[in-house]
Design a protein around this motif. Structure first.
Motif, PDB file in Angstrom:
ATOM      1  N   ARG A  57     -43.240  51.493 -30.625  1.00 43.14           N
ATOM      2  CA  ARG A  57     -44.268  51.577 -31.675  1.00 43.14           C
ATOM      3  C   ARG A  57     -44.617  50.175 -32.172  1.00 43.14           C
ATOM      4  O   ARG A  57     -45.787  49.846 -32.360  1.00 43.14           O
ATOM      5  CB  ARG A  57     -43.764  52.449 -32.821  1.00 43.14           C
ATOM      6  N   VAL A  60     -46.786  48.392 -29.588  1.00 42.29           N
ATOM      7  CA  VAL A  60     -48.149  48.917 -29.584  1.00 42.29           C
ATOM      8  C   VAL A  60     -48.936  48.353 -30.764  1.00 42.29           C
ATOM      9  O   VAL A  60     -50.060  47.869 -30.607  1.00 42.29           O
ATOM     10  CB  VAL A  60     -48.143  50.460 -29.602  1.00 42.29           C
ATOM     11  N   LEU A  61     -48.345  48.425 -31.951  1.00 42.60           N
ATOM     12  CA  LEU A  61     -49.048  47.915 -33.134  1.00 42.60           C
ATOM     13  C   LEU A  61     -49.312  46.422 -33.024  1.00 42.60           C
ATOM     14  O   LEU A  61     -50.395  45.947 -33.375  1.00 42.60           O
ATOM     15  CB  LEU A  61     -48.244  48.234 -34.394  1.00 42.60           C
ATOM     16  N   TYR A  62     -48.338  45.669 -32.529  1.00 46.16           N
ATOM     17  CA  TYR A  62     -48.513  44.228 -32.371  1.00 46.16           C
ATOM     18  C   TYR A  62     -49.656  43.933 -31.398  1.00 46.16           C
ATOM     19  O   TYR A  62     -50.536  43.114 -31.679  1.00 46.16           O
ATOM     20  CB  TYR A  62     -47.219  43.577 -31.874  1.00 46.16           C
ATOM     21  N   LEU A  63     -49.628  44.606 -30.246  1.00 47.23           N
ATOM     22  CA  LEU A  63     -50.653  44.351 -29.237  1.00 47.23           C
ATOM     23  C   LEU A  63     -52.033  44.787 -29.710  1.00 47.23           C
ATOM     24  O   LEU A  63     -53.038  44.108 -29.454  1.00 47.23           O
ATOM     25  CB  LEU A  63     -50.291  45.039 -27.926  1.00 47.23           C
ATOM     26  N   GLU A  64     -52.120  45.919 -30.415  1.00 48.45           N
ATOM     27  CA  GLU A  64     -53.418  46.360 -30.953  1.00 48.45           C
ATOM     28  C   GLU A  64     -53.961  45.326 -31.936  1.00 48.45           C
ATOM     29  O   GLU A  64     -55.146  44.992 -31.896  1.00 48.45           O
ATOM     30  CB  GLU A  64     -53.285  47.713 -31.626  1.00 48.45           C
ATOM     31  N   ALA A  65     -53.088  44.807 -32.800  1.00 49.79           N
ATOM     32  CA  ALA A  65     -53.523  43.805 -33.781  1.00 49.79           C
ATOM     33  C   ALA A  65     -53.923  42.509 -33.069  1.00 49.79           C
ATOM     34  O   ALA A  65     -54.928  41.886 -33.436  1.00 49.79           O
ATOM     35  CB  ALA A  65     -52.414  43.546 -34.792  1.00 49.79           C
ATOM     36  N   LEU A  67     -55.058  42.163 -30.031  1.00 54.00           N
ATOM     37  CA  LEU A  67     -56.319  42.372 -29.333  1.00 54.00           C
ATOM     38  C   LEU A  67     -57.501  42.438 -30.310  1.00 54.00           C
ATOM     39  O   LEU A  67     -58.602  41.989 -30.000  1.00 54.00           O
ATOM     40  CB  LEU A  67     -56.256  43.639 -28.480  1.00 54.00           C
ATOM     41  N   ALA A  68     -57.261  42.978 -31.508  1.00 48.91           N
ATOM     42  CA  ALA A  68     -58.334  43.051 -32.506  1.00 48.91           C
ATOM     43  C   ALA A  68     -58.726  41.648 -32.983  1.00 48.91           C
ATOM     44  O   ALA A  68     -59.873  41.432 -33.361  1.00 48.91           O
ATOM     45  CB  ALA A  68     -57.883  43.909 -33.689  1.00 48.91           C
TER      46      ALA A  68
END
Length: 72
Positions: A57, A60-65, A67-68
């Motif tokens: 988790r 995922v959160l790190y990579l989503e942030a 990429l944003a």
């Protein structure tokens, strides 16, 4: 042994209600001590899985942030 077989059948019935079509895992349920050992084994496994879930988790959160924030 009859009590152990009845306990395993009861567990399998409950398992099938929760996870239809999935075979019930083999568990030693023939005595209170055996059930306590199974409980501790399941708790250890659950802790490992919860840790792995938390790690995934986080990634995922790190990579989503990340990429944003990345330029297009």
């Amino acid at each position: 042994e009859e009590a152990a077989a009845a306990a395993r059948a009861d567990f399998a019935r409950h398992w099938q209600e929760e996870f239809p079509g999935e075979p019930a895992p083999r568990m030693e349920l023939g005595s209170v001590r055996a059930m306590e050992r199974e409980l501790e084994r399941c708790r250890r496994h659950l802790r490992r899985l919860q840790r792995a879930l938390a790690e995934e988790r986080f990634k995922v959160l790190y990579l989503e942030a990340a990429l944003a924030r990345a330029p297009p």
